[in-house]
Structures are given as structure tokens and as C-alpha cells.
Write an enzyme that holds these catalytic residues in place. Structure first.
Site, mmCIF file in Angstrom:
data_model
loop_
_atom_site.group_PDB
_atom_site.id
_atom_site.type_symbol
_atom_site.label_atom_id
_atom_site.label_comp_id
_atom_site.label_asym_id
_atom_site.label_seq_id
_atom_site.Cartn_x
_atom_site.Cartn_y
_atom_site.Cartn_z
ATOM 1 N N CYS A 256 1.304 -1.448 0.018
ATOM 2 C CA CYS A 256 0.234 -0.261 0.046
ATOM 3 C C CYS A 256 0.593 1.361 -0.379
ATOM 4 C CB CYS A 256 -0.831 -0.127 0.994
ATOM 5 S SG CYS A 256 0.198 0.245 2.982
ATOM 6 N N ARG A 261 -2.063 -0.808 5.901
ATOM 7 C CA ARG A 261 -3.365 -1.504 4.516
ATOM 8 C C ARG A 261 -2.992 -2.714 4.079
ATOM 9 N NH1 ARG A 261 -4.944 3.564 0.631
ATOM 10 N NH2 ARG A 261 -2.481 4.115 1.395
#
Length: 298
Positions: A256, A261
Site C-alpha cells: 500500500c 493497509r
């Protein structure tokens, strides 16, 4: 919602004598947590990206301790994960040893709790779970909160060491460019993937250029969750990745912007779907987008 102190925010007994199953489930729900609030073999940990612990101090799961991603789960000087001595101190202060069942949760959307899960698994902890839906779901359901800090009995009997290779470095990603047996998954927003945005400048970490790693497949992290933050059923998750041409036969790397994430997506693939060959590139776009001599696409 005002915090409700249920009297469970006091000291948690030692877990040395508590037996655990061979491997704990990677995901637990709010009902399971309510049933185990007083379980001396369970340690709840709220993971936050903010160093001020503001959310935790407003109210947290009774008995939970607080970990800060930036301060406690990363190296204090290098841009790197926490080292073995740092992890030993952190786990010891939280009363965690190899027999403890650690339940992680947090906001936003369990991103940094998923990072902590990934890190603890690399350090060989077998009894680690995420609270499905994280802090936001717990609060939304008006479940017990306390402002009393968790005060577990410290444990200094266990020295963790890195035992699992769930991490991809930049060299690993470079080696997989153009490999038909590999899949690189970009879990950022579509605007970040397209190069229209570098993403939010959190913690002073950003990249010089926008775009994505060549050949990377865009599967935003939140496509794996429902509107309340809980994970979609396994069959829906499998269809999501199958439709993108990513199955368990691939050598998968997820990334990410700073790796939090992508930890969430790593959890989906490795823990919920059973992909054995999946690694998190935690250097992610902050490293790739600022590196000399590496290609990007827009």
C-alpha cells in the site's frame, strides 16, 4: 458513547498455567470477546497509529493494553519493524508470553491491528487473533468500555525471535516483476493506483512520485470488508481474488503506502483464505515511489 466501567480494567492474573489450543483462530467476533473479558489466558491489545493514545483514554475494552504503531511496533531510529529486544520488552510489559492468546483491535478499520498481527506472527506467536470489525464495531454496538488502563502482570520469561518470512523487501518485488507465477497486489485507493494521488501525508512519510508498481493488480483493501468493517465471508473473498487472477498457486506480494493497509489484505489472504505464499511489502509506495532506478506505471 460515554465509557461504561464494568470493573474489569484491573490487573489481569498471570497466564503461565493456562493451556491453549495448538493454534488460536485468526478472527474472533464481539460475542467471543464478551465471553473472554475475564479470561486470564487472553490479552486484549488496542493498537493505535496516534502516539497520544486519545482513543484508548476515551474508553477501551476492559483489561486492554495500548500499543502505538509508530512508537512500539516500529524501530525507533531505522525505518524498519521492531527488533527482537524491543519486542521482548513490549510483550513482557503486556504480560504476554508464548501461551497467551492475544486479541488485537483498533481504528481505523483494524489497519494497524493487522500490522501488529503480521508482526507477531513473524515473531512466532501462535495464539493471535483480530477482533472482527475492530474498535468501531465494538463502540457502535454499545459494548463495555472502561477508562481504567489495563495493568497486566509483567512477564519476562520469553524472548521472541523472527521465525516466519512474511515480509517482502524491495529486492523481492523487483525479482517478481513480469513473473507469470507471481502476483503483486496494490491495495491502495484507485486514485493512488492511477497516479492521481500519492495518498495522505501521515507521519511525515510520503513518496516523490505517484503511480504503481509495474504489473500490479489493483484490489483496494476495503473490497474485502462489509460496511460495518467486518470481513466478508470466505467464499466472497475467494471470488474477489480469483476474479483478479490471484489464486493460492501464485507467489503473492501485497503493498500500500506504508504497509498497514496491505497488512489487512495479507491477513485476508494468509489467515482467512489460507494462501501460503503471500508476503507484505511494508516498504510499500513510500519506499518504491522515492527509490532511484525502479520503474513505475501510471
Amino acid at each position: 458513547m460515554e465509557p461504561v466501567d464494568k470493573g474489569r480494567g484491573m490487573s489481569v492474573p498471570s497466564v503461565q498455567s493456562v493451556s491453549q489450543p495448538a493454534v488460536s483462530p485468526p478472527l474472533v467476533d464481539t460475542a467471543w470477546c464478551l465471553d473472554h473479558l475475564d479470561d486470564p489466558g487472553v490479552r486484549f491489545v488496542e493498537v493505535d497509529e496516534r502516539p497520544d493514545r486519545r482513543r484508548y483514554e476515551l474508553g477501551h475494552i476492559p483489561g486492554a493494553v495500548s500499543w502505538n504503531w509508530r512508537v512500539q511496533l516500529c524501530h525507533p531510529i531505522n525505518r524498519d519493524i521492531a527488533g527482537p529486544d524491543q519486542m521482548a520488552d513490549l510483550l513482557g510489559e503486556a504480560g504476554i508470553d508464548e501461551s497467551t492468546h492475544v486479541v488485537l483491535y483498533g481504528d481505523p478499520s483494524n489497519w494497524f491491528a493487522a500490522w501488529a498481527f503480521w508482526l507477531l506472527k513473524m515473531y512466532g506467536l501462535e495464539h493471535v487473533s483480530l477482533l472482527d470489525g475492530g474498535r468501531s464495531l465494538w463502540v457502535a454496538r454499545d459494548l463495555p468500555l472502561t477508562t481504567e488502563p489495563g495493568r497486566p502482570k509483567p512477564s519476562g520469561s520469553w524472548r521472541p525471535a523472527l521465525v516466519n518470512d512474511y515480509r517482502a523487501l524491495r529486492s523481492d518485488v523487483l525479482a517478481r516483476l513480469g513473473d507469470p507465477n507471481a502476483a503483486i497486489i496494490d491495495v491502495r485507493s484507485s486514485a493512488e493506483y492511477a497516479g492521481d494521488s500519492i495518498g495522505p501525508d501521515l507521519f511525515g512519510e510520503t513518496a516523490e512520485r505517484a503511480g504503481h508498481i509495474p504489473g500490479a493488480i489493483s484490489i483496494p483493501w476495503d473490497e474485502a470488508t462489509r460496511s460495518d468493517g467486518t470481513f466478508k465471508p470466505a467464499d466472497e473473498l475467494r471470488r474477489l481474488f480469483d476474479a483478479a487472477g490471484v489464486d493460492a498457486s501464485k507467489d503473492v506480494v501485497v503493498y500500500c503506502r506504508i504497509g498497514e493497509r496491505s497488512s489487512h489484505t495479507w491477513f485476508v489472504l494468509h489467515e482467512l483464505l489460507g494462501y501460503e505464499r503471500v508476503r507484505n511489502y511494508d516498504g510499500s509506495w513510500v519506499e518504491w515511489g522515492s527509490s532511484v532506478g525502479v520503474p513505475i506505471e501510471r
